[in-house]
Scaffold this motif. Sequence first.
Motif, PDB file in Angstrom:
ATOM      1  N   ARG A 185       0.897  -1.276   0.045  1.00  0.00           N
ATOM      2  CA  ARG A 185      -0.263  -0.085  -0.167  1.00  0.00           C
ATOM      3  C   ARG A 185       1.067   1.177   0.201  1.00  0.00           C
ATOM      4  O   ARG A 185       1.554   1.559   0.846  1.00  0.00           O
ATOM      5  N   MET A 186       1.019   1.732  -1.209  1.00  0.00           N
ATOM      6  CA  MET A 186       1.854   3.034  -1.107  1.00  0.00           C
ATOM      7  C   MET A 186       1.168   4.170  -0.756  1.00  0.00           C
ATOM      8  O   MET A 186       0.239   4.762  -1.493  1.00  0.00           O
ATOM      9  N   GLU A 187       1.366   4.515   0.539  1.00  0.00           N
ATOM     10  CA  GLU A 187       0.577   5.915   1.131  1.00  0.00           C
ATOM     11  C   GLU A 187       1.056   7.179   0.778  1.00  0.00           C
ATOM     12  O   GLU A 187       0.271   8.106   0.951  1.00  0.00           O
ATOM     13  N   GLY A 188       2.181   7.214   0.163  1.00  0.00           N
ATOM     14  CA  GLY A 188       2.853   8.636  -0.139  1.00  0.00           C
ATOM     15  C   GLY A 188       4.268   8.719   0.003  1.00  0.00           C
ATOM     16  O   GLY A 188       4.935   7.749  -0.302  1.00  0.00           O
ATOM     17  N   PHE A 189       4.877   9.881   0.415  1.00  0.00           N
ATOM     18  CA  PHE A 189       6.200  10.585   0.307  1.00  0.00           C
ATOM     19  C   PHE A 189       6.672  10.899   1.552  1.00  0.00           C
ATOM     20  O   PHE A 189       5.746  11.329   2.411  1.00  0.00           O
ATOM     21  N   SER A 190       8.018  11.042   1.724  1.00  0.00           N
ATOM     22  CA  SER A 190       8.417  11.430   2.900  1.00  0.00           C
ATOM     23  C   SER A 190       9.698  12.199   2.867  1.00  0.00           C
ATOM     24  O   SER A 190      10.504  12.107   1.600  1.00  0.00           O
ATOM     25  N   ASP A 203       8.626  23.984   0.116  1.00  0.00           N
ATOM     26  CA  ASP A 203       9.209  23.731  -1.302  1.00  0.00           C
ATOM     27  C   ASP A 203       9.038  22.358  -1.565  1.00  0.00           C
ATOM     28  O   ASP A 203       8.427  21.859  -2.468  1.00  0.00           O
ATOM     29  N   LEU A 204       9.670  21.538  -0.689  1.00  0.00           N
ATOM     30  CA  LEU A 204       9.985  20.068  -0.946  1.00  0.00           C
ATOM     31  C   LEU A 204       8.619  19.476  -0.634  1.00  0.00           C
ATOM     32  O   LEU A 204       8.075  18.524  -1.278  1.00  0.00           O
ATOM     33  N   ALA A 205       7.778  19.863   0.546  1.00  0.00           N
ATOM     34  CA  ALA A 205       6.287  19.235   0.578  1.00  0.00           C
ATOM     35  C   ALA A 205       5.527  19.643  -0.723  1.00  0.00           C
ATOM     36  O   ALA A 205       4.818  18.858  -0.961  1.00  0.00           O
ATOM     37  N   GLY A 206       5.687  20.645  -1.008  1.00  0.00           N
ATOM     38  CA  GLY A 206       4.786  21.186  -2.460  1.00  0.00           C
ATOM     39  C   GLY A 206       5.188  20.154  -3.598  1.00  0.00           C
ATOM     40  O   GLY A 206       4.252  19.709  -4.146  1.00  0.00           O
ATOM     41  N   GLU A 207       6.325  19.852  -3.643  1.00  0.00           N
ATOM     42  CA  GLU A 207       6.666  18.682  -4.655  1.00  0.00           C
ATOM     43  C   GLU A 207       6.324  17.588  -4.428  1.00  0.00           C
ATOM     44  O   GLU A 207       5.847  16.772  -5.182  1.00  0.00           O
ATOM     45  N   LEU A 208       6.139  17.033  -3.085  1.00  0.00           N
ATOM     46  CA  LEU A 208       5.697  15.867  -3.010  1.00  0.00           C
ATOM     47  C   LEU A 208       4.164  15.684  -2.899  1.00  0.00           C
ATOM     48  O   LEU A 208       3.562  14.541  -3.248  1.00  0.00           O
ATOM     49  N   VAL A 209       3.292  16.890  -2.776  1.00  0.00           N
ATOM     50  CA  VAL A 209       2.032  16.707  -3.075  1.00  0.00           C
ATOM     51  C   VAL A 209       1.885  16.569  -4.689  1.00  0.00           C
ATOM     52  O   VAL A 209       0.886  15.563  -4.975  1.00  0.00           O
ATOM     53  N   GLU A 210       2.578  16.941  -5.481  1.00  0.00           N
ATOM     54  CA  GLU A 210       2.512  16.840  -6.897  1.00  0.00           C
ATOM     55  C   GLU A 210       2.879  15.145  -7.339  1.00  0.00           C
ATOM     56  O   GLU A 210       2.182  14.627  -7.886  1.00  0.00           O
ATOM     57  N   LEU A 281       2.982  25.655   7.020  1.00  0.00           N
ATOM     58  CA  LEU A 281       1.617  25.549   6.365  1.00  0.00           C
ATOM     59  C   LEU A 281       1.150  26.779   5.518  1.00  0.00           C
ATOM     60  O   LEU A 281       0.567  26.843   4.480  1.00  0.00           O
ATOM     61  N   ALA A 282       1.675  28.126   6.163  1.00  0.00           N
ATOM     62  CA  ALA A 282       1.266  29.376   5.376  1.00  0.00           C
ATOM     63  C   ALA A 282       2.358  29.729   4.525  1.00  0.00           C
ATOM     64  O   ALA A 282       1.676  30.237   3.614  1.00  0.00           O
ATOM     65  N   ALA A 283       3.295  28.952   4.099  1.00  0.00           N
ATOM     66  CA  ALA A 283       4.223  29.173   3.117  1.00  0.00           C
ATOM     67  C   ALA A 283       3.989  28.904   1.637  1.00  0.00           C
ATOM     68  O   ALA A 283       3.086  27.919   1.657  1.00  0.00           O
ATOM     69  N   ARG A 284       4.080  29.744   0.832  1.00  0.00           N
ATOM     70  CA  ARG A 284       3.632  29.050  -0.690  1.00  0.00           C
ATOM     71  C   ARG A 284       4.765  28.320  -1.234  1.00  0.00           C
ATOM     72  O   ARG A 284       6.207  28.756  -1.414  1.00  0.00           O
ATOM     73  N   PRO A 285       4.644  26.807  -1.507  1.00  0.00           N
ATOM     74  CA  PRO A 285       5.723  26.223  -2.081  1.00  0.00           C
ATOM     75  C   PRO A 285       6.120  26.578  -3.248  1.00  0.00           C
ATOM     76  O   PRO A 285       5.408  27.379  -4.139  1.00  0.00           O
ATOM     77  N   ALA A 286       7.544  26.600  -3.698  1.00  0.00           N
ATOM     78  CA  ALA A 286       7.925  27.175  -5.041  1.00  0.00           C
ATOM     79  C   ALA A 286       7.017  26.775  -6.441  1.00  0.00           C
ATOM     80  O   ALA A 286       6.669  25.739  -6.422  1.00  0.00           O
TER      81      ALA A 286
END
Length: 442
Positions: A185-190, A203-210, A281-286
Amino acid sequence: MALTLPAHPDPLTDRIHDSGLLQELAHGLGGAFHYLLPGRFDANLAAFRRALTEAGVEGRVYYAKKANKASVFMDRCAAAGGGADVASLGELRDALGQGVRGEDLVVTGPAKAVELLRVAVRQGALLAVDALDELDRLLTLGDERPVRVLLRRYPPDQPRSRFGLDDAQVQEALERCAAAGDRVRMEGFSFHLSGYDVQPRADLAGELVELCLQARTLGLQADRISIGGGFPVDYVAADAWDTFLAEQEPGHYHGRKSFAAADFYPYHSPVAGADALRAILAARPAGSAASLAERLRQAGVMLLLEPGRALLDRAGSSVFRIQGVKDRTGYGILTVDGTSLSLSEQWFDSEYLPEPVLLPQGDRENGPYEACVGGASCLDSDLLTWRRIRFPARPRVGDLLVYPNTAGYQMDSNESPFHELPLPPKVVIDQDGDRPRWRLDR
Ligand SMILES: *Cc1c(COP(=O)(O)O)cnc(C)c1O
């Protein structure tokens, strides 16, 4: 003239220090010890959860166990229904033993031992996969339950990191997960970044969402990301810290030792703990017009975090008894009944800077006295504090020295029974109304 770096005022520890309890414990335990304040852990955990709720983000907090070996914090974690980040069989065993549920564990660390992987899979823990060969090993271990995995991302902006999967490896791992069908079960990234900056995490969190959105096109679950730990702790006031960084030079230390300012932990952080999570959480990912919180909501991605140090902020201190006081030209050398192995920072070309508090036995009116603090070993380099601390009075044998706020990494990560000195025991202090009550950590 000595530079001063007192820890932030803390009325609760002041009350404990004034109560006489620590002298009693030093007598009863016969040497150095640490005390722990589990109530502080509870409050820090609640603050992180509040930050998630306020931002309207679904999230989970996993306490990074390596920051302290005490069981009491794992017990608090379990009581609050929290999760834990463990990286060895011993840590996993303690977490389960204190009541944290298997499915509330995330297992991190590189090339995890097969025994650890096996138990983690049986307990339904989430595994942060660090390499392709580890993923292959895991896929052979599934029993009737699927193996739950996150894929750990190599941080592109920290090229010296030895952790995680690079771009090509992430793509390869996704294909292997898709091919493994129900076994995984591939649940996501870290990720887990060194340093304490907000923007690189957003920035990196934003990339992981994509990446989650991409993984879903392969039929994978991919509905959560972990941003690891690294939420800073604010130990000292801004002005004292700025002055210290600007002025510290070899003359301030025993043996004219020199320290590079860049090697010190950032002991003052204007934004720390749960507020650092708010800022991330308030920051805008690149490349994103939306904040990270909005991106997570839009994409239906849950946020996992693994704070260690920040959950332990002000949750413990280390107490030593002075065994000797000796004069040198211009300052003194105190020797205490423990070693610098109980202050881990001393082992990283650095120094634990929030300064120790002197608890004299009886009144003392003999003016300020500058001294460094040495350990009870035969190593010339065994100093708990190289810096010449300005004490309000000349310490005497039997006085106590309390190093404040040491629960996060300082007190036990490097401890050793060197010289056959006993390891300092850990005393848990609970408040019962006005009265501090103690017990030993199990
Ligand atoms: C050490 C570690 C943490 C905790 O880091 P802190 O700086 O204590 O918050 C979290 N996650 C991973 C993977 C770690 O290795």
